[in-house]
Motif scaffolding. Structure first.
Motif: not given
Length: 303
Positions: A254-255, A257-258, A260-261
């Motif tokens: 994940g990151a 700015d995704d 969902r993280t």
């Protein structure tokens, strides 16, 4: 951060082998359980380079390559301007990345917000720094490092030349003179304390296969749910194999700015170590404006 030769794999993240702040050379085949140096007091400054091992036994699956063991790889060389710096808490390290023409390379691709990442660790794994040097027009990089303790250090440069599709991690030793007594590696433990934080490690390393590691950050006993992005991720994990210091750099799933993280308390990695043996893991994370480093000793079982 693209590393100096791949050894890890992880879902939805970039894994690189090569090339964590308030607590803690070309690739060769994998080796078995590395030897630790004898813990004898001596005068630093005359040590040789670390031993590189041979090949592991045959198996159904090819083990990943070790990286960060050589000073030269793929036509590139890590060139320390001074490999015997004066002992100082604010020593200046200067180095160049030389190309196959022996001229300094001056064009690099940005990886995780920086053109080059420098890891400096004493060979007994008692000290660790993750630094970001600045490059002059002539291709000479410089950075201040804490070399207050005598001993032999390993310097890892993690970078991607603009002419290459993949990153590299090159390593070279430097020597800081003075009375030096290597420290024994801490015993394996699931929790690392970086006051006022505690980080818990859940998961187990198995050589030659993907191992899922989850690190949970708490502060004063409460889960930290507002970790801040650091170098475009919520955490960076470096693993160094005890003995020869084979290098593995893994970024989390994940990151920031995704969408969902979550920003903590858990940071999950999928890593693949090249051999059974003992590793020292260093986790960098950022909270309340400060970058902290948690360190763990972990033992990888044979597949």
């Amino acid at each position: 951060m693209n590393a100096i030769a791949k050894v890890g794999a992880f879902a939805g993240a970039v894994v690189a082998l090569g090339g964590l702040g308030s607590a803690v050379g070309a690739s060769v085949g994998p080796i078995g359980e590395p030897e630790r140096p004898t813990h004898q007091k001596h005068e630093a400054g005359n040590s040789g380079h670390g031993r590189q091992g041979g090949h592991a036994g045959h198996g159904a699956k090819k083990a990943p390559e070790a990286t960060g063991l050589n000073v030269s790889q793929a036509g590139y060389t890590l060139d320390l301007v001074e490999d015997r710096p004066q002992r100082s808490a604010s020593a200046t390290l200067r180095f160049r990345i030389l190309g196959s023409d022996h001229e300094p390379v001056t064009r690099f691709e940005t990886a995780h917000g920086k053109l080059l990442h420098l890891i400096v660790v004493r060979r007994d794994l008692a000290t660790y720094e993750h630094l970001h040097p600045v490059m002059a027009d002539d291709g000479t990089w410089s950075v201040t490092a804490d070399l207050a303790a005598a001993g032999t250090y390993r310097v890892f440069a993690d970078f991607r030349p603009a002419a290459e599709a993949e990153g590299l991690t090159l390593g070279q030793d430097l020597f800081v003179g003075g009375p030096y007594e290597p420290q024994p590696l801490p015993a394996a433990a699931a929790t690392s304390t970086v006051s006022p934080y505690a980080v818990n490690l859940d998961g187990h390393l198995v050589a030659g296969q993907t191992s899922r590691l989850t690190l949970t950050v708490t502060r004063d006993g409460e889960p930290v749910t507002d970790l801040e992005p650091y170098l475009e991720a919520y955490g960076h994990l470096v693993a160094l194999r005890d003995g020869d210091l084979a290098y593995l750099h893994v970024h989390p799933e994940g990151a920031p700015d995704d969408g969902r993280t979550d920003p903590g308390p858990e940071i999950t990695f999928s890593a693949e170590v090249p051999s059974a043996g003992t590793y020292r893991l260093f986790l960098d994370f950022k909270h309340a404006g400060e970058v902290c480093t948690a360190a763990f000793t972990a033992v990888a079982d044979a597949h």
